[in-house]
Structures are given as structure tokens and as C-alpha cells.
Design a protein around this motif. Structure first.
Motif, PDB file in Angstrom:
ATOM      1  N   SER A 109       0.821  -1.225   0.000  1.00  0.00           N
ATOM      2  CA  SER A 109       0.000   0.000   0.000  1.00  0.00           C
ATOM      3  C   SER A 109       0.852   1.272   0.000  1.00  0.00           C
ATOM      4  CB  SER A 109      -0.937   0.003   1.204  1.00  0.00           C
ATOM      5  OG  SER A 109      -0.188  -0.173   2.381  1.00  0.00           O
ATOM      6  N   TYR A 110       2.070   1.196   0.530  1.00  0.00           N
ATOM      7  CA  TYR A 110       2.893   2.417   0.554  1.00  0.00           C
ATOM      8  C   TYR A 110       3.358   2.808  -0.847  1.00  0.00           C
ATOM      9  CZ  TYR A 110       6.620  -1.170   1.190  1.00  0.00           C
ATOM     10  OH  TYR A 110       7.440  -2.278   1.090  1.00  0.00           O
ATOM     11  N   HIS A 111       3.438   1.827  -1.749  1.00  0.00           N
ATOM     12  CA  HIS A 111       3.819   2.163  -3.130  1.00  0.00           C
ATOM     13  C   HIS A 111       2.712   2.959  -3.809  1.00  0.00           C
ATOM     14  CE1 HIS A 111       6.457  -1.481  -2.525  1.00  0.00           C
ATOM     15  NE2 HIS A 111       7.314  -0.542  -2.873  1.00  0.00           N
ATOM     16  N   SER A 112       1.476   2.482  -3.663  1.00  0.00           N
ATOM     17  CA  SER A 112       0.390   3.223  -4.319  1.00  0.00           C
ATOM     18  C   SER A 112       0.164   4.566  -3.639  1.00  0.00           C
ATOM     19  CB  SER A 112      -0.893   2.401  -4.394  1.00  0.00           C
ATOM     20  OG  SER A 112      -1.091   1.706  -3.221  1.00  0.00           O
ATOM     21  N   ALA A 113       0.372   4.618  -2.303  1.00  0.00           N
ATOM     22  CA  ALA A 113       0.199   5.900  -1.596  1.00  0.00           C
ATOM     23  C   ALA A 113       1.176   6.944  -2.141  1.00  0.00           C
ATOM     24  CB  ALA A 113       0.401   5.705  -0.092  1.00  0.00           C
ATOM     25  N   ASN A 170       7.594   6.267   4.882  1.00  0.00           N
ATOM     26  CA  ASN A 170       6.799   7.123   5.767  1.00  0.00           C
ATOM     27  C   ASN A 170       7.430   8.498   5.935  1.00  0.00           C
ATOM     28  OD1 ASN A 170       4.558   5.578   6.143  1.00  0.00           O
ATOM     29  ND2 ASN A 170       5.367   4.474   7.919  1.00  0.00           N
ATOM     30  N   PHE A 171       8.743   8.535   5.882  1.00  0.00           N
ATOM     31  CA  PHE A 171       9.413   9.837   5.930  1.00  0.00           C
ATOM     32  C   PHE A 171       9.003  10.669   4.710  1.00  0.00           C
ATOM     33  CE2 PHE A 171      12.922  12.625   4.712  1.00  0.00           C
ATOM     34  CZ  PHE A 171      13.043  13.392   5.863  1.00  0.00           C
ATOM     35  N   VAL A 172       9.099  10.063   3.532  1.00  0.00           N
ATOM     36  CA  VAL A 172       8.769  10.795   2.294  1.00  0.00           C
ATOM     37  C   VAL A 172       7.279  11.155   2.264  1.00  0.00           C
ATOM     38  CG1 VAL A 172       8.813  10.739  -0.245  1.00  0.00           C
ATOM     39  CG2 VAL A 172      10.639   9.623   1.051  1.00  0.00           C
ATOM     40  N   LEU A 173       6.426  10.183   2.618  1.00  0.00           N
ATOM     41  CA  LEU A 173       4.977  10.433   2.558  1.00  0.00           C
ATOM     42  C   LEU A 173       4.569  11.579   3.485  1.00  0.00           C
ATOM     43  CD1 LEU A 173       3.512   6.791   2.470  1.00  0.00           C
ATOM     44  CD2 LEU A 173       3.157   8.569   0.734  1.00  0.00           C
ATOM     45  N   THR A 174       5.078  11.559   4.710  1.00  0.00           N
ATOM     46  CA  THR A 174       4.618  12.563   5.672  1.00  0.00           C
ATOM     47  C   THR A 174       5.382  13.890   5.509  1.00  0.00           C
ATOM     48  OG1 THR A 174       6.159  11.710   7.339  1.00  0.00           O
ATOM     49  CG2 THR A 174       3.903  10.867   7.419  1.00  0.00           C
ATOM     50  N   GLN A 175       6.713  13.817   5.350  1.00  0.00           N
ATOM     51  CA  GLN A 175       7.511  15.052   5.320  1.00  0.00           C
ATOM     52  C   GLN A 175       7.455  15.781   3.989  1.00  0.00           C
ATOM     53  OE1 GLN A 175       8.933  16.046   8.345  1.00  0.00           O
ATOM     54  NE2 GLN A 175       7.724  14.273   8.961  1.00  0.00           N
ATOM     55  N   LYS A 176       7.475  15.002   2.908  1.00  0.00           N
ATOM     56  CA  LYS A 176       7.505  15.674   1.598  1.00  0.00           C
ATOM     57  C   LYS A 176       6.100  15.960   1.085  1.00  0.00           C
ATOM     58  CE  LYS A 176       9.261  16.154  -2.884  1.00  0.00           C
ATOM     59  NZ  LYS A 176       9.196  17.580  -3.113  1.00  0.00           N
ATOM     60  N   ALA A 179       1.263  13.477   3.485  1.00  0.00           N
ATOM     61  CA  ALA A 179       0.284  12.377   3.462  1.00  0.00           C
ATOM     62  C   ALA A 179       0.368  11.594   4.765  1.00  0.00           C
ATOM     63  CB  ALA A 179       0.569  11.467   2.266  1.00  0.00           C
ATOM     64  N   LYS A 180      -0.591  10.677   4.928  1.00  0.00           N
ATOM     65  CA  LYS A 180      -0.614   9.858   6.155  1.00  0.00           C
ATOM     66  C   LYS A 180       0.473   8.787   6.127  1.00  0.00           C
ATOM     67  CE  LYS A 180      -5.494   9.635   7.245  1.00  0.00           C
ATOM     68  NZ  LYS A 180      -6.532   8.816   6.721  1.00  0.00           N
ATOM     69  N   ALA A 181       1.000   8.462   7.320  1.00  0.00           N
ATOM     70  CA  ALA A 181       1.971   7.361   7.402  1.00  0.00           C
ATOM     71  C   ALA A 181       1.220   6.033   7.261  1.00  0.00           C
ATOM     72  CB  ALA A 181       2.694   7.419   8.740  1.00  0.00           C
ATOM     73  N   ILE A 182       1.943   5.016   6.801  1.00  0.00           N
ATOM     74  CA  ILE A 182       1.348   3.685   6.620  1.00  0.00           C
ATOM     75  C   ILE A 182       1.776   2.815   7.800  1.00  0.00           C
ATOM     76  CG2 ILE A 182       1.344   1.640   5.091  1.00  0.00           C
ATOM     77  CD1 ILE A 182       0.189   3.910   3.510  1.00  0.00           C
ATOM     78  N   SER A 183       0.843   2.054   8.336  1.00  0.00           N
ATOM     79  CA  SER A 183       1.143   1.245   9.517  1.00  0.00           C
ATOM     80  C   SER A 183       1.920  -0.026   9.157  1.00  0.00           C
ATOM     81  CB  SER A 183      -0.181   0.882  10.213  1.00  0.00           C
ATOM     82  OG  SER A 183      -0.134  -0.419  10.748  1.00  0.00           O
ATOM     83  N   PHE A 184       3.025  -0.210   9.876  1.00  0.00           N
ATOM     84  CA  PHE A 184       3.869  -1.399   9.680  1.00  0.00           C
ATOM     85  C   PHE A 184       3.052  -2.669   9.915  1.00  0.00           C
ATOM     86  CE2 PHE A 184       6.343  -4.697  11.886  1.00  0.00           C
ATOM     87  CZ  PHE A 184       7.284  -5.007  10.922  1.00  0.00           C
ATOM     88  N   GLU A 185       2.308  -2.699  11.014  1.00  0.00           N
ATOM     89  CA  GLU A 185       1.554  -3.915  11.367  1.00  0.00           C
ATOM     90  C   GLU A 185       0.527  -4.256  10.282  1.00  0.00           C
ATOM     91  OE1 GLU A 185       2.144  -1.461  13.544  1.00  0.00           O
ATOM     92  OE2 GLU A 185       3.571  -2.534  14.828  1.00  0.00           O
ATOM     93  N   ALA A 186      -0.133  -3.225   9.773  1.00  0.00           N
ATOM     94  CA  ALA A 186      -1.176  -3.480   8.760  1.00  0.00           C
ATOM     95  C   ALA A 186      -0.565  -4.128   7.515  1.00  0.00           C
ATOM     96  CB  ALA A 186      -1.890  -2.188   8.393  1.00  0.00           C
ATOM     97  N   VAL A 187       0.584  -3.593   7.064  1.00  0.00           N
ATOM     98  CA  VAL A 187       1.229  -4.148   5.859  1.00  0.00           C
ATOM     99  C   VAL A 187       1.716  -5.566   6.142  1.00  0.00           C
ATOM    100  CG1 VAL A 187       3.128  -3.892   4.198  1.00  0.00           C
ATOM    101  CG2 VAL A 187       1.906  -1.865   5.002  1.00  0.00           C
TER     102      VAL A 187
END
Ligand code: GDP
Ligand code: IMO
Ligand code: MG
Length: 435
Positions: A109-113, A170-176, A179-187
Motif C-alpha cells: 500500500s505504501y507504493h500506491s500511496a 513514511n518519511f517521504v509520505l509525511t515530510q515531503k 500524506a498519512k503514514a502507513i502502519s507497519f503492522e497493517a502491511v
């Protein structure tokens, strides 16, 4: 040894590759996907039943045909499992006939996010991706941080690798991108659950293809997307992130190029493109009564994956000739021929004016292609209906002349012509496998 055939799209995708692969399975025992992912959408129509495929190879509808997903495919396992279940619910036997390479990089999911966040940030300059995470997973692959199918079967190592890569995302998604961070446990939990379903399908595809071919089987190598979307040879950056040309069939399935015996290039009788990027022979598709509108509406030119309207235009011979060369095409298949019926005239873009010069081959990259002004050759159209016609002689004379002109300009024989979406709505001139 069987005869292996690579089937590739010569334009911007959606040429009808899936239909052609399915049609050819009467003479092939295996079909392998060798690149791309669930950004591909292939539609088959067999005895009135429509099948839409993303990851499952187009050999699946023909009983007994073995299907393979090669290492070159970027795999969203959850999507694959859903696709398999949906096909099995329709009575097809998929699991017993599908082998998946352990070498496929995995899409999460982090790729599509990231794909979606980047496109949103680009605004009007966006590529128009399918939002499936195709760019980010290929970046991971060459950056040597992607997780692969084989990682699914070592949960500890999987967790360690995922933690590291997700940290970066998550660094790129949130800082750049804010966007929301993606949960490690969920993935992790989803991946571990999907691993159970994938495990029985995993096999050494490279070795299996070699053995099958040695035993006399003919294998079809099913291309996705199209040559003008190739990461190296297409209208960069308005491309997908894999190599779409025939050479990738060897790399992405793990066989040597000497085992690719025929390259069947598939092209529509006109052109379409979904997403952004230059398209020199593009037509207006909105005005009723125009050729572009006919291509769009009669051709039902909507993307299979995203439902977007496909852009339409005259057949671009300069791009087609480039694709013929890039792929080493040994036979052509012209599809959707019936869509041009009834036009008073048909045009072929035989070259371009580019920077004061005339060129007859599409240049490299989006910038130069955007500067190309098309040069057209006009041929008379035909009033007769060609839908479902199954012999070349039964086509109207002007339709035959149009086809012969394409072969002459591309300097490649035309093996087959498709005249409708059904499997058997085909004109065969030279069988790519049997001849
Ligand atoms: P692919 O991605 O290259 O497999 O192509 P798609 O399946 O995305 O798009 C091709 C569309 O055209 C599908 O809906 C096919 O059913 C349809 N199609 C394929 N060949 C023909 C043809 O010769 N005539 C018509 N009318 N439709 C066709
Ligand atoms: P099939 O196999 C048509 C296009 C997208 C976008 C660009 C990049 O059905 O022919 P991506 O999500 O791959 O990063 O998007 O590539 N594209 C396709 N267009 N048919 C396809 O596949 C495509 N696969 C990708 O629309 O412009
Ligand atoms: Mg498609």
C-alpha cells in the motif's frame, strides 16, 4: 522444441494483446507475463463471456493451458488472490495452472500511496499513472530495497526488511507530501495472510519454461502496456516504469533470447493513449460525426483499469515503424479494424515535420515527440461492415489496400487482423505458431 512467440503492444497499450494471446492458445501450451503489474488490463471475450484480467495471464480461459508470472512482474499479492478467486467463482480452474516466480518484487500500500501523492503534487504536469504503485516499486527494485515473493516465507527477515523500507516511505509520505503514514503492522499482517494463498503457486518459472519448451511445448510471452510506454524507448517521462519491448520477455521470465522465435507486434488500426504525454496524430474525440469520435465511441475506448476515456488518433506509422524496429517484429497483427468502417477517408501519419526537417521515425523522449507535426497520407475509406469478417478476400478493396499499405510502410508481413472482440473474430494470413 516448441515455437515460442512474444506478443507485444506496438503503441501506447490497449492494442488488444489479451485477445490475441487468448486466440493463439489453441496452438500454445503456456502463457507467461514478463513485466508490468496490475496496471495492465486485458479484456477477452469468449463465446459471449467477457473476462477482464490484470495479473493472470491471458491463457487462463483455455482449458489446460499453463500460466506463469515471471520475475519481471511487480506483484500485488492481494490483487492477484482476488483476481484468482473471481475467476474461480466463474468456473475457471486457475490455481492448478498458475506458477508464480519467487523473484517478483512485491507491491504494497505504501507504493500506491506514494504514486498517488506524487501525481497529486504534480498538478497539470502529472503523468496520469494508474495509481497502482508501479513507479515506486521499480525504484525500490533498482535501489535494491524491494521485498520479493521469496521474502514472504521468512517472516523474521520480511519484518526486518519491511521496517527499514517503510521507515523511508513514511518519511517521504509525511515530510515531503503531507500524506498519512502507513502502519507497519497493517502491511505485515496483510502480507503474511496473503503469503498462505501465494505459497502453493510459487515455482521456479525460469526452469519450468525451459523444461516445457524442451519437451516440445510452445510458449506465448504476453506483453503488457506498449512500446511507446517503455521506460527506455518511450515518450519519457510519460511512460510506465518497466521495459515493454520484446527483449524484456527474456529478462522478465528467465529464459535466453535465443528461445524467442517469433515476435508478433499488435497494433490497433488507429491509435489510443490513456494518461498524459504527447500524441502527434491525436484527434478531437468529443465532436459527434468526426473520425476521433467514432474511434472513441464505437471502439468503446475507456481504460480497463481506471475507466478513463482513452485519447484517440490516426494510425501513427512513424511510431509504429520505431516499435517494429525496437521489438524486432517478425509479424504484425492489426486489431479493431472494424472500428474504422464507414469513414469516408482514412489517414496514416507517415512521418513528422520536426525542427524544419522531415522524419519518418518517432524520436526519443516526450519533448521531441511533442514538437512533431504529423504528415498524413490519405486513403479512401470503406462503407461496408467488416465486423466479424474472417477472410482477407471478404474485406472491401479499400480496406485491403489500407492493410497492404501498413505492411508496405512497416516492411513487415501482417499475420492476422482482428475484426471484433470475440476470440474467433480474426482473419488469419500466416499463423504465428503453426506456420
Ligand atoms: P490489451 O490491454 O492490449 O489487452 O487491450 P484491452 O483489452 O485493454 O483493450 C482492447 C479492447 O478492444 C477490449 O475491450 C477488447 O475486447 C476489444 N477488442 C479487441 N480486438 C477487437 C477488435 O478487433 N474489434 C473490436 N471491436 N474490439 C476489439
Ligand atoms: P495494458 O497492458 C494503457 C499508462 C498509464 C500512464 C502511464 C504510467 O492494458 O495495455 P503507470 O501506472 O504504469 O505508472 O502509468 O502508463 N499505462 C497504460 N496505458 N494500457 C496499459 O496497459 C497501461 N499501463 C500503463 O495510463 O499514462
Ligand atoms: Mg489494456
Amino acid at each position: 522444441m516448441g515455437k515460442n512467440v512474444v506478443v507485444v503492444g506496438l503503441q501506447w497499450g490497449d492494442e488488444g494483446k489479451g485477445k490475441i494471446v487468448d486466440w493463439l492458445t489453441d496452438y500454445a501450451q503456456g502463457v507467461v507475463r514478463f513485466h508490468g503489474g496490475h496496471n495492465a488490463g486485458h479484456t477477452l471475450v469468449v463465446d459471449g463471456t467477457e473476462y477482464k484480467l490484470n495479473l493472470v495471464p491471458s491463457g487462463v480461459v483455455r482449458k489446460g493451458v499453463q500460466c506463469y508470472i515471471g520475475n519481471g512482474v511487480v506483484l500485488e499479492t492481494h490483487h492477484l488472490l482476488s483476481e484468482i478467486s473471481a475467476l474461480e467463482a466463474r468456473g475457471l480452474d486457475v490455481r492448478s495452472r498458475l506458477k508464480v516466480s519467487p523473484g517478483c518484487p512485491l507491491i504494497f500500500s505504501y507504493h500506491s500511496a506514494l504514486d498517488v501523492a506524487r501525481e497529486a503534487a504534480k498538478g497539470s504536469g502529472k503523468i496520469g499513472t494508474t495509481g497502482k504503485g508501479i513507479g515506486p516499486i521499480h525504484e525500490d527494485k533498482v535501489a535494491r530495497r524491494s521485498l520479493h515473493v521469496y521474502d514472504l516465507f521468512n517472516p523474521t527477515r520480511f519484518g526486518e526488511k519491511l521496517e527499514e523500507v517503510l521507515d523511508y516511505y513514511n518519511f517521504v509520505l509525511t515530510q515531503k507530501f503531507g500524506a498519512k503514514a502507513i502502519s507497519f503492522e497493517a502491511v505485515r499482517d496483510q502480507a503474511m495472510a496473503d503469503a498462505e494463498g501465494i505459497k502453493p503457486l510459487v515455482a521456479d518459472v525460469s526452469a519450468a519454461l525451459y523444461a516445457a519448451n524442451k519437451a516440445g511445448q510452445s510458449i506465448l510471452f504476453e506483453g503488457a502496456h506498449g512500446s511507446m510506454l517503455d521506460i527506455d524507448h518511450g515518450t519519457y517521462p510519460f511512460v510506465t516504469s518497466s521495459n515493454c519491448v520484446a527483449g524484456q520477455a527474456a529478462v522478465g521470465s528467465g529464459i535466453g533470447p535465443g528461445l524467442l522465435h517469433h515476435v508478433l507486434g499488435v497494433a490497433k488500426a488507429y491509435c489510443t493513449r490513456v494518461g498524459g504525454g504527447p500524441f502527434p496524430s491525436e484527434l478531437d474525440i468529443e465532436t459527434a460525426g468526426t473520425p476521433g469520435h467514432q474511434m472513441s465511441s464505437k471502439g468503446r475506448e475507456f481504460g480497463t483499469v481506471t475507466g478513463r476515456k482513452r485519447r484517440c488518433g490516426w494510425l501513427d506509422i512513424a511510431a509504429l515503424k520505431r516499435a517494429v524496429q525496437l521489438n524486432g517484429v517478425t509479424g504484425l497483427c492489426i486489431t479493431k479494424f472494424d472500428i474504422l468502417d464507414g469513414l469516408s477517408e482514412v489517414k496514416l501519419c507517415t512521418g513528422y515535420k520536426l525542427g524544419g526537417k522531415t522524419v519518418d521515425l518517432s524520436p526519443l523522449g516526450a519533448d521531441d515527440v511533442a514538437r512533431c507535426e504529423p504528415i498524413y497520407e490519405t486513403l479512401p475509406g470503406w462503407k461496408e461492415n467488416t465486423f466479424g469478417v474472417r477472410s482477407f478476400e471478404a474485406l472491401p478493396a479499400n480496406a485491403r489496400a489500407y492493410i497492404e499499405r501498413i505492411a508496405q510502410l512497416c516492411e513487415v508481413p501482417i499475420d492476422a487482423i482482428s475484426t471484433g472482440p470475440e476470440r474467433n473474430e480474426m482473419i488469419l494470413r500466416r499463423h504465428p505458431i503453426a506456420s
